[in-house]
Write a protein that holds these residues in place. Structure first.
Motif, PDB file in Angstrom:
ATOM      1  N   UNK A 176      63.146  30.178  36.071  1.00 30.63           N
ATOM      2  CA  UNK A 176      63.402  29.722  37.500  1.00 30.63           C
ATOM      3  C   UNK A 176      62.707  28.851  38.506  1.00 30.63           C
ATOM      4  N   UNK A 177      61.667  29.298  37.794  1.00 32.95           N
ATOM      5  CA  UNK A 177      60.810  28.324  38.934  1.00 32.95           C
ATOM      6  C   UNK A 177      60.111  27.348  37.672  1.00 32.95           C
ATOM      7  N   UNK A 182      61.162  26.896  52.257  1.00 35.08           N
ATOM      8  CA  UNK A 182      62.256  25.646  51.548  1.00 35.08           C
ATOM      9  C   UNK A 182      61.977  25.683  50.414  1.00 35.08           C
ATOM     10  N   UNK A 183      62.557  24.755  49.967  1.00 31.11           N
ATOM     11  CA  UNK A 183      63.019  24.834  47.858  1.00 31.11           C
ATOM     12  C   UNK A 183      63.796  23.288  48.089  1.00 31.11           C
ATOM     13  N   UNK A 184      63.232  22.298  47.982  1.00 29.95           N
ATOM     14  CA  UNK A 184      64.019  20.801  48.233  1.00 29.95           C
ATOM     15  C   UNK A 184      64.553  21.493  47.483  1.00 29.95           C
ATOM     16  N   UNK A 185      65.897  20.873  46.082  1.00 27.55           N
ATOM     17  CA  UNK A 185      66.446  20.384  45.518  1.00 27.55           C
ATOM     18  C   UNK A 185      67.334  18.570  44.966  1.00 27.55           C
ATOM     19  N   UNK A 186      68.249  18.863  44.713  1.00 25.94           N
ATOM     20  CA  UNK A 186      68.632  17.023  44.455  1.00 25.94           C
ATOM     21  C   UNK A 186      70.211  16.822  44.204  1.00 25.94           C
ATOM     22  N   UNK A 187      70.652  16.818  44.958  1.00 26.19           N
ATOM     23  CA  UNK A 187      72.587  16.304  45.138  1.00 26.19           C
ATOM     24  C   UNK A 187      73.164  15.303  45.209  1.00 26.19           C
ATOM     25  N   UNK A 188      74.729  15.446  44.812  1.00 24.99           N
ATOM     26  CA  UNK A 188      75.008  13.740  44.344  1.00 24.99           C
ATOM     27  C   UNK A 188      75.280  13.178  45.822  1.00 24.99           C
ATOM     28  N   UNK A 196      61.274  27.586  44.313  1.00 23.87           N
ATOM     29  CA  UNK A 196      59.948  27.544  44.403  1.00 23.87           C
ATOM     30  C   UNK A 196      58.903  29.199  44.548  1.00 23.87           C
ATOM     31  N   UNK A 197      57.410  28.790  44.278  1.00 30.94           N
ATOM     32  CA  UNK A 197      56.963  30.012  44.888  1.00 30.94           C
ATOM     33  C   UNK A 197      56.176  30.260  46.586  1.00 30.94           C
ATOM     34  N   UNK A 227      56.127  34.636  42.876  1.00 32.41           N
ATOM     35  CA  UNK A 227      58.155  34.737  42.876  1.00 32.41           C
ATOM     36  C   UNK A 227      58.820  35.303  43.003  1.00 32.41           C
ATOM     37  N   UNK A 228      58.806  35.769  44.298  1.00 29.73           N
ATOM     38  CA  UNK A 228      59.990  37.142  45.029  1.00 29.73           C
ATOM     39  C   UNK A 228      60.725  36.799  45.511  1.00 29.73           C
TER      40      UNK A 228
END
Length: 325
Positions: free
Chosen positions: A122-123, A37-43, A104-105, A110-111
């Motif tokens: 990107x990290x 999981x790699x949390x993101x921010x959305x509108x 996210x690592x 990070x791969x």
């Protein structure tokens, strides 16, 4: 993800059945099944679909530029991928990422699949103006996946957000099979191969069907440790050894779909709700071909309604994506 009605049916019925038995599609062998999981921010969500915007697919080509295959081959691969990105931008809409899309690592570093070293930018900083970022490669991967001579390309997601939407992935365009072509038919075949593989990253993958959600962002498949399946509680299970038969939730599996107890999660069959996908028995197809094994069909409500309308068949059970890959 929001898809236009015509685009949805085209995507399912035309874009996906691209792997012929002669070419082979190895997505099921290469897909990364353990979610990161790699949390993101959305509108912020509004009423209606006003907050949905065309999907922004960004590509990182630096491994193509340094693969030593020559400028002509490099330019050809980049043109195919870029064309696929343009098509997807015109066909699909999503709630856009606000700010940078960050990687996210996980584990040792990070791969992302064949992309063994994701650039630190990107990290640390992330990618702007992107809803999903795909690392593009065109080299003979160390595991020899391209060496058979029958594989054109393969791809997988490698990161999902807090709502299980894929945010990062990779695509490997096998260099011996994606040499520059001269005829429109051959170029279009390579383009459709690239498009096919990218759709695996975006969600058309057995590894992602268990993570499908409805329009209210509720999981369509029950998650660990809560939920019932066929009226029975999901089994809580610790470790990777022998377990009870049925669907299990491992100790570390909070919020993930259950998997077959007797197998490690990485390789086990993962539960997919019947309102997402179901199976039909094998049956003859046409005069010459017999399809071996069960057939898996998608059954999400909107897709099922569109397919029944398109084929004028009110009893249609679901939509079969393809017969190979």
């Amino acid at each position: 993800m929001c898809v236009g009605r015509r685009a949805l049916l085209w995507l399912v019925l035309v874009a996906l059945p691209l792997c012929s038995p002669h070419e082979g599609c190895i997505h099921s062998q290469k897909v990364l099944r353990r979610p990161v999981q790699n949390a993101q921010t959305y509108r912020r969500r509004r009423q209606g679909n006003d907050d949905f915007m065309p999907l922004r697919v960004a590509f990182d080509f630096h491994k193509v530029d340094s693969n030593g295959k020559g400028l002509e081959q490099q330019s050809y691969v980049k043109a195919l991928i870029t064309r696929a990105g343009v098509w997807l931008n015109s066909a699909l809409k999503v709630r856009p990422v606000e700010g940078p899309l960050k990687f996210s690592r996980y584990g040792s570093g990070p791969q992302c699949g064949d992309m063994k070293e994701v650039p630190a930018t990107y990290v640390d900083t992330g990618a702007y103006n992107a809803d999903v970022l795909i690392f593009v490669l065109s080299d003979n991967a160390a595991d020899g996946a391209c060496a058979s001579g029958t594989t054109l390309a393969y791809a997988s997601h490698c990161r999902q957000d807090q709502w299980d939407r894929p945010t990062f992935g990779f695509i490997q365009m096998c260099p011996d099979r994606t040499r520059p072509k001269s005829t429109r038919a051959d170029i279009d075949e390579d383009f459709h191969t690239a498009l096919h593989e990218i759709t695996h990253i975006l969600g058309f993958s057995e590894a992602l069907y268990p993570y499908f959600r409805d329009s209210g962002l509720r999981p369509r498949t029950p998650r660990c440790p809560h939920g019932l399946y066929n009226g029975e509680p999901l089994v809580r299970w610790k470790g990777n050894g022998e377990g009870q038969m049925g669907w299990c939730c491992a100790e570390w599996d909070e919020g993930q779909p259950p998997f077959r107890c007797e197998q490690d999660y990485q390789f086990a069959e993962v539960l997919i709700s019947e309102n997402v996908m179901t199976q039909l028995p094998a049956r003859p197809r046409g005069d010459l071909e017999v399809h071996d094994g069960t057939r898996k069909i998608l059954t999400t409500p909107t897709l099922l309604a569109l397919a029944r309308s398109h084929f004028a068949c009110a009893t249609l059970s679901g939509v079969e994506l393809e017969d190979d890959g």
